[in-house]
Design an enzyme around this catalytic site. Structure first.
Site, PDB file in Angstrom:
ATOM      1  N   GLY A  94       7.530  78.314  -5.558  1.00 25.47           N
ATOM      2  CA  GLY A  94       8.843  78.893  -5.291  1.00 25.47           C
ATOM      3  C   GLY A  94       9.867  78.685  -6.388  1.00 25.47           C
ATOM      4  O   GLY A  94      10.115  79.559  -7.206  1.00 25.47           O
ATOM      5  N   ASP A  95      10.498  77.517  -6.413  1.00 28.75           N
ATOM      6  CA  ASP A  95      11.501  77.219  -7.440  1.00 28.75           C
ATOM      7  C   ASP A  95      11.041  76.063  -8.317  1.00 28.75           C
ATOM      8  O   ASP A  95      11.847  75.303  -8.833  1.00 28.75           O
ATOM      9  CB  ASP A  95      12.860  76.920  -6.794  1.00 28.75           C
ATOM     10  CG  ASP A  95      12.850  75.674  -5.928  1.00 28.75           C
ATOM     11  OD1 ASP A  95      11.800  75.380  -5.306  1.00 28.75           O
ATOM     12  OD2 ASP A  95      13.877  74.977  -5.877  1.00 28.75           O
ATOM     13  N   GLU A  96       9.724  75.946  -8.476  1.00 27.51           N
ATOM     14  CA  GLU A  96       9.150  74.877  -9.290  1.00 27.51           C
ATOM     15  C   GLU A  96       8.535  75.453 -10.557  1.00 27.51           C
ATOM     16  O   GLU A  96       7.789  76.430 -10.517  1.00 27.51           O
ATOM     17  CB  GLU A  96       8.084  74.107  -8.505  1.00 27.51           C
ATOM     18  CG  GLU A  96       8.665  73.368  -7.316  1.00 27.51           C
ATOM     19  CD  GLU A  96       7.607  72.656  -6.507  1.00 27.51           C
ATOM     20  OE1 GLU A  96       7.960  71.644  -5.883  1.00 27.51           O
ATOM     21  OE2 GLU A  96       6.438  73.104  -6.490  1.00 27.51           O
TER      22      GLU A  96
END
Length: 190
Positions: A94-96
């Site tokens: 996701g936001d990694e």
């Protein structure tokens, strides 16, 4: 011709994140294996930086997934524009994101890069008529000091990133062996 374009598209989808165009986990793994071998032979360091965008869920939920995706694209572009040509930026979830820095001489090189990274990410972004500033929690693991396998290095950088989250976010932590001890005791229920 159409068949050749289709084959190229399949290769691209197999190696790159569709939303950001960054390398995916498969490409990252291949490059990390090469970097581990090279760092060992050349007596240099390779660094894995595991990045998580702080409070991304709030942005995504508050502004909507379309705007969250746009923010991820902007951050991805900023990350890619601020690494050297031999380094790799990958989106792994996701936001990694994971950044592989190669041919380092000293852990201080990672700290210097992190200062630049924080500054670049903090530059304001206008999304949905709002000014958004991105902060990142970053965990670092060094090869060969912190591990000699892809799995160990990614896990160690991830543990270090969670340490940053626990300590208030928007910072950098290097992997330390006691992080494993803490993680193991948490998993065993002690």
């Amino acid at each position: 011709d159409a068949r050749k374009r289709h084959e190229q598209e399949l290769v691209r989808k197999a190696h790159y994140d569709e939303l950001t165009g960054l390398a995916n986990r498969k490409v990252l793994t291949d490059r990390l294996q090469q970097a581990i071998a090279h760092a060992d032979r050349a007596e240099q360091l390779a660094a894995i930086l595991f990045l998580d965008l702080d409070n991304f869920k709030d942005i995504n939920d508050g502004l909507g997934h379309q705007h969250g995706d746009r923010l991820l694209q902007i951050v991805a572009k900023r990350l890619a524009e601020n690494v050297r040509s031999g380094d790799t930026v990958a989106r792994v979830g996701g936001d990694e994101f994971v950044i592989l820095l190669t041919q380092l001489r000293d852990p201080a090189d990672v700290e210097s890069f992190h200062r630049k990274l924080r500054k670049v990410c903090a530059e304001p972004v206008v999304i949905a008529d709002r000014i958004v500033r991105v902060a990142v929690s970053v965990g670092a693991a060094l090869s060969p000091l912190d591990g000699s396998t892809v799995t160990d290095l990614l896990r160690h950088a991830d543990l270090a990133m969670y340490r940053v989250k626990q300590q208030g976010r928007n910072g950098l932590a290097f992997y330390q062996a006691e992080m494993d001890v803490a993680e193991n005791s948490k998993q065993s229920g002690n």
